[in-house]
Structures are given as structure tokens and as C-alpha cells.
Design an enzyme around this catalytic site. Sequence first.
Site: not given
Ligand code: 5RP
Length: 231
Positions: A98-99, A30, A125, A85-86, A101, A107, A32
Site C-alpha cells: 500500500k501507499g 484512501t 492488483k 481500504d484499497g 496514494g 492507513e 481511487s
Molecule cells: C493509498 C493507498 C491506496 O489504497 C492504494 O494506493 C490503492 O489506490 P487505488 O485504489 O487508487 O489503486 O495505499 O496510500
Amino acid sequence: MIINAENEKKLAAKEAVKLIRQGQVVGLGTGSTAYFAILEIADMVRNGLQIKAIPTSVRSRELAGKLNIPLIDIHAVDSIDITIDGADEFTRELNLIKGGGGALLREKVVAAMTREQVIIADSAKKVDKLGKFHLPVEVIPFAASYVMNRLKDLNGVGTIRQKDGSSFLTDQGNFIIDTDFGIIDEPAKLAEKLDAVVGLVEHGLFINLAHKVIMGQDNKTVIFNKPGYNT
Ligand code: 5RP
């Protein structure tokens, strides 16, 4: 130099999807960055890749559905082959926050079931130590004040996340407390303490769950493997 985070995210996503094999069960992250991986996976499916996907959020499920990525119910599998995942922050040791989003609970469940957890990220990051990004903590609304006080005991200053003028609700109907712990010197120890707080459903410290981070940097990708993990 101006860093183009979006380009770095796309590069990392393109590299990560190369790890997906025919017939696999694939966790969809989840955020971007994971968004770009989902777009790539949809392309691969259109070109004949046969997979079954498990999204980590309602948002990613809707996107995958729109793009005709075949889905499978999480209860139909014992494990997940690969998840992409991101992350909001990662260290060389492959500890993560994480989190951002708000999808950290699903996740983390998906990560725990996954044999190859691949994190994709832009170069901003990467940190020496976690903690600049405030740690998302998911809490049942009934326990929000109690948990906020326990976070204070652990030197964390928490704020309930807001969206459109009211408390942000996760896919499970919980609150997120974004918590400033300062620089986190011992993330595994903090994770253990947070795990013990009643009413705290989950937190965004992902310790020992990632196998690989693929980071976009300028026009290339850099790969960080968990020690001893080289596939
Ligand atoms: C969502 C997450 C995302 O992986 C994290 O926030 C990174 O988001 P982005 O790729 O938009 O920077 O943990 O719960």
C-alpha cells in the site's frame, strides 16, 4: 478482453459496504477504489445508517466531510470495527503493498486498530508475489539520504517521490521513497528489516493486517479471506 478497472473497483466497493453494521466505527481508506466505498457509505448514511467514520488521510476526510459522513476523532476510540481500504498489490496470503496514494502511515495505524480490515481492489492488483509495484517507504526528510543508503543495503533502489516539481509530502510532512526490491520472496522478513531502520517512519508492506480482500473481476466480485477468517 478489455478489463474495466473502474467498474471492478465500484463492484468491490459496493460489496464491501454491505459488511458495515448500524452503530459501527468505520475506517475510510484512501485512493481511487476507497473513493467509491466512501460514496456508497455516504448514500447509506443518507438512508439512515448511523456510523462514525475515521478517515485515513486529509483527502478522505475532506471527501467524507463534504458528503456529510459523521466523523469521530481517532483518539476517542480504542478500536475500529471495520475499515474499507484499497491496495496497490495483494497476494492470496493477503499480504499487501500500500501507499501508492501516499497515505500508508495513517492507513497502517487505522488497520492496526481495526477488527475487520477489508481491502477492495480491481483484478489487476492480484499478484503471485509482491514487488512489481515499487514499495512506498515513508521517511522523515532529515533521514532521507541515510534511509536511502540502508535501503540499498537491503537491495532496494529508491527514488524520492516527486509531485509538481518538488518532493511529495505526506499528510505528516514526510517524504516517500518508492523502492524497487524486485520480486519480494519473503515480505514478512523484509518488513521486519525495514521496521528496524532509524528515520524510516513506516513502509507499505501490510503483513497480516487484512482479513478480507474483495476483488472486482469483470462483472462479479471474488472474495479472499485470511485463513481461518470466514465471516
Ligand atoms: C493509498 C493507498 C491506496 O489504497 C492504494 O494506493 C490503492 O489506490 P487505488 O485504489 O487508487 O489503486 O495505499 O496510500
